[in-house]
Design a protein around this motif. Structure first.
Motif, PDB file in Angstrom:
ATOM      1  N   ARG B  48       0.840  -1.188   0.000  1.00 42.80           N
ATOM      2  CA  ARG B  48       0.000   0.000   0.000  1.00 42.80           C
ATOM      3  C   ARG B  48       0.883   1.249   0.000  1.00 42.80           C
ATOM      4  NH1 ARG B  48      -1.849   3.227   3.965  1.00 42.80           N
ATOM      5  NH2 ARG B  48      -3.907   4.161   3.722  1.00 42.80           N
ATOM      6  N   LEU B  75      -4.684   6.700  -8.787  1.00 45.05           N
ATOM      7  CA  LEU B  75      -5.303   7.093  -7.524  1.00 45.05           C
ATOM      8  C   LEU B  75      -5.629   5.845  -6.709  1.00 45.05           C
ATOM      9  CD1 LEU B  75      -7.826   9.842  -8.777  1.00 45.05           C
ATOM     10  CD2 LEU B  75      -5.383  10.035  -8.281  1.00 45.05           C
ATOM     11  N   ALA B  76      -5.930   6.048  -5.430  1.00 40.88           N
ATOM     12  CA  ALA B  76      -6.400   4.930  -4.613  1.00 40.88           C
ATOM     13  C   ALA B  76      -7.658   4.350  -5.247  1.00 40.88           C
ATOM     14  CB  ALA B  76      -6.692   5.414  -3.195  1.00 40.88           C
ATOM     15  N   GLY B  77      -7.771   3.036  -5.208  1.00 33.05           N
ATOM     16  CA  GLY B  77      -8.962   2.385  -5.736  1.00 33.05           C
ATOM     17  C   GLY B  77      -8.873   2.025  -7.204  1.00 33.05           C
ATOM     18  N   MET B  78      -7.769   2.455  -7.879  1.00 34.10           N
ATOM     19  CA  MET B  78      -7.615   2.094  -9.289  1.00 34.10           C
ATOM     20  C   MET B  78      -6.882   0.762  -9.397  1.00 34.10           C
ATOM     21  SD  MET B  78      -6.477   5.528 -11.320  1.00 34.10           S
ATOM     22  CE  MET B  78      -7.610   6.891 -11.601  1.00 34.10           C
ATOM     23  N   VAL B  79      -7.200   0.032 -10.471  1.00 31.34           N
ATOM     24  CA  VAL B  79      -6.454  -1.189 -10.769  1.00 31.34           C
ATOM     25  C   VAL B  79      -5.021  -0.771 -11.116  1.00 31.34           C
ATOM     26  CG1 VAL B  79      -6.274  -3.167 -12.341  1.00 31.34           C
ATOM     27  CG2 VAL B  79      -8.526  -2.335 -11.593  1.00 31.34           C
ATOM     28  N   MET B  93      -1.127   8.044  -5.388  1.00 25.54           N
ATOM     29  CA  MET B  93      -1.751   8.634  -4.205  1.00 25.54           C
ATOM     30  C   MET B  93      -1.812   7.621  -3.058  1.00 25.54           C
ATOM     31  SD  MET B  93      -2.168  11.572  -5.408  1.00 25.54           S
ATOM     32  CE  MET B  93      -1.493  11.785  -7.071  1.00 25.54           C
ATOM     33  N   THR B  94      -1.818   8.170  -1.854  1.00 23.15           N
ATOM     34  CA  THR B  94      -1.913   7.351  -0.652  1.00 23.15           C
ATOM     35  C   THR B  94      -3.081   6.369  -0.764  1.00 23.15           C
ATOM     36  OG1 THR B  94      -1.075   9.199   0.638  1.00 23.15           O
ATOM     37  CG2 THR B  94      -2.154   7.449   1.859  1.00 23.15           C
ATOM     38  N   GLY B  95      -2.854   5.137  -0.387  1.00 24.67           N
ATOM     39  CA  GLY B  95      -3.911   4.135  -0.404  1.00 24.67           C
ATOM     40  C   GLY B  95      -3.943   3.326  -1.688  1.00 24.67           C
ATOM     41  N   VAL B  97      -2.499   0.794  -4.726  1.00 27.46           N
ATOM     42  CA  VAL B  97      -1.654  -0.397  -4.794  1.00 27.46           C
ATOM     43  C   VAL B  97      -0.336  -0.002  -5.462  1.00 27.46           C
ATOM     44  CG1 VAL B  97      -1.465  -2.742  -5.693  1.00 27.46           C
ATOM     45  CG2 VAL B  97      -3.708  -1.821  -5.045  1.00 27.46           C
TER      46      VAL B  97
END
Lengths: 407, 407
Positions: B48, B75-79, B93-95, B97
């Protein structure tokens, strides 16, 4: 960037008193009373017998009499019977009204009973020292009309009992705070969904809601993806209908961190952004005139957690009880600790109750992982000031406690 | 007569574990978890990104490269998108992968950006010291299958957040204790009635119910006049359907104090009667086999109050959390105090939090009046042992706290 102390002052300055609602007495425990309560009659309301035994006229004892035929028996709740003959006594129980004609109670432990011609007679073993013995006199504690509970007190079981005594079946108390708990972030999925490999479940909102519930505040949860249009549409109704919004995530320097600008566009006045602390530095705080107070907390779970207990919870308490004084608890550091950056450091600690009534705080550094699971063995944060680098065992520091102990 | 310590041991020995009920996660705060929770995947579940900035391959830095064209933004939440060319970087971005092909994150604070032919390029201002920087590695905190929360923990907001992380939408917790609160006494009238001059309103039952509610127990109130037949009929259903009965009044030596005999007639085994303490000495305690535990407290309001906090509340806590360890808090006596009788004395005190994290207890003697109103300015009882007569300022004694402070 401002200090933790200045940030705390600005947060508490926005606390607003809550309007009253009337709740039934049993539901009022833990709430804050908004109108004073007065004694409806004297406390106690009559000369109350304080021991089981006999009631007599002290003048008979003073005259040397040591045996008293029992003229009547009076239990608590009975209409008192005047003592016609001051040579006799009334057998009497705790809580009864002192019978007219008597002025002294002798307890069973100081008596022996025998019968004379079928008449029950009490013989003094220990003579009462003075009139008035073992009587809880009318108005000894409070007079009718005396203030019992001032407005602004938090109602613990003792206050509930006193309110019951004067027949207060319902009480005017501060209504519950209403807080909207807003999570943002495309990486977050709902509790009941199975996250894809690059996703995680929402957990900050559950933490915040649980802590608000413990504090007696009501909350409702909302989630927005990192979508500016959704926020631009979704936030205004929340700003107008809740006392406060607690957001987590979207306040840092990242590309998806557009919340500060968006909140100001929606009429929320920024009161500060970023605090000289670790963790939790990117905290943004503002207030909408005639609307909600907005706590926009950084989304890292430990940062959300620290800022909730340092800022949100004290604000909730201040709204509930504007005059409430709360001592700032402190604890003694159990072992030496170093922290170099010029920031207030919230050190996770496990608390131990030391034999002389103080708290020892054992540091449990969590390595900045941001993982709430690492706080499961901690009870509190010790708030280490930015001016120091070396913190010595035995020094006292303010405590931000997040787990109840000994309660 | 037995000591307070022996009485407390006998009371706690009757605590019974409570069966499970399943409640939605938000309602589980404050309850005790009855089954362990395990990590459903690694914590964190992926490498992370811990800071906003760029992700790159450290080998390029080690080879002396200092500028990195931005190949993609994540961004966070992107594959995650693999980095094809190790001379480039992913703005991240933080968060998020960590993208395959990268092993290091450089934060915005250590970068400057410029454009070269319309291509965004990051220039290192501070080179990362090693591979792995600013990454919260997969499984760094917990591995899939690790124990997160053992059975028996009380769920605070931190535990609620951890349960949310693994998708526990409902939790098996100890069901609430069910307590019948029974008041007796002909002198007592209902809250909403106007008492006759020799009557008072029921208040003990409200106190006990409020305190049980704060402790997370459910209660129902019953009242009986001092009428043996009514009790003989009314008590058996309560003994069979509640976990505990808390009675107040009717246990002393008076003529209306037939409760101890009556309870034994109804199959409740006496475990003790009378404790070497003041106030609250006539406390009767028993248990019906396969039925309720019975706390028959003396009816004087302060006696009821002391015994509730010394015996009933710890029993409630023990039932809820059989393995729960609770430190016995202590406080330092603020001024000298004398008490001669060979009894444990529960001294009402106001607590002050002293600068080094310990509690100072200021005696507030209430003159044995039995009036709860006199406890409104107190926070706790200091439990003074029977062996001593003179109690010195600065000595530490166990604290029985009945009002929350600093929470």
């Amino acid at each position: 960037m401002i200090s933790v102390e200045e940030a705390t002052r600005r947060v508490l300055a926005t606390a607003r008193p809550l309007p009253a609602e009337t709740v039934p007495l049993p539901a009022a425990v833990g709430r804050v009373l908004l109108e004073p309560l007065y004694a409806d009659r004297d406390f106690p309301p009559f000369h109350r017998v304080a021991m089981d035994g006999i009631a007599l006229a002290f003048e008979a004892v003073a005259a040397g009499q040591t045996t008293f035929p029992i003229a009547a028996t009076q239990l608590a709740g009975m209409v008192p019977q005047p003592l016609a003959d001051s040579q006799t006594a009334v057998e009497i129980m705790t809580g009864a009204v002192l019978p007219p004609g008597t002025d002294t109670v002798v307890r069973y432990e100081d008596l022996q009973f025998h019968e004379v011609n079928g008449q029950r007679v009490a013989a003094l073993q220990v003579a009462p020292p003075a009139a008035g013995h073992n009587i809880h006199h009318q108005a000894a504690d409070r007079r009718q009309g005396d203030l019992l509970l001032p407005a602004g007190v938090r109602l613990s079981p003792a206050e509930i009992a006193v309110a019951a005594t004067i027949g207060a079946a319902a009480l005017p108390v501060a209504r519950a705070l209403r807080v909207a708990v807003v999570s943002t972030g495309d990486e977050l999925v709902e509790l009941t969904q199975t996250p894809l490999p690059h996703q995680i479940r929402r957990s900050n909102a559950y933490m915040v809601q649980a802590a608000l519930r413990q504090a007696g505040a009501e909350s409702e949860a909302f989630h927005f993806n990192d979508d500016q249009d959704a926020l631009r549409q979704g936030l205004p109704p929340l700003l107008d209908s809740f006392d406060a919004l607690v957001l987590s995530g979207g306040v840092s320097k990242g590309q998806a961190d557009f919340l500060p600008a968006m909140l100001q566009e929606l009429g929320v006045q920024q009161l500060f952004h970023e605090v000289r602390q670790r963790p939790g530095k990117p905290f943004w705080f503002g207030e909408k005139p005639r609307g909600a107070v907005v706590f926009a907390l950084p989304g890292n779970p430990v940062s959300t957690f620290v800022n909730f207990y340092q800022y949100v919870l004290p604000w909730v308490r201040r709204c509930q009880q504007p005059q409430g004084y709360r001592a700032q608890p402190t604890a003694l550091l159990a072992t030496d600790f170093s922290f170099a950056p010029p920031l207030t450091y919230f050190l996770p600690v496990r608390l131990e109750l030391a034999p002389y009534g103080h708290w020892l705080a054992h540091p449990q550094p969590i390595g900045g992982s941001g993982d709430l699971a690492s706080l499961l063995h901690c009870d509190a944060f010790l708030r280490l000031p930015p001016e120091l680098t070396e913190f010595k065992a035995g020094d006292a520091f303010p405590l931000v406690q997040f787990r109840g102990l000994g309660s």
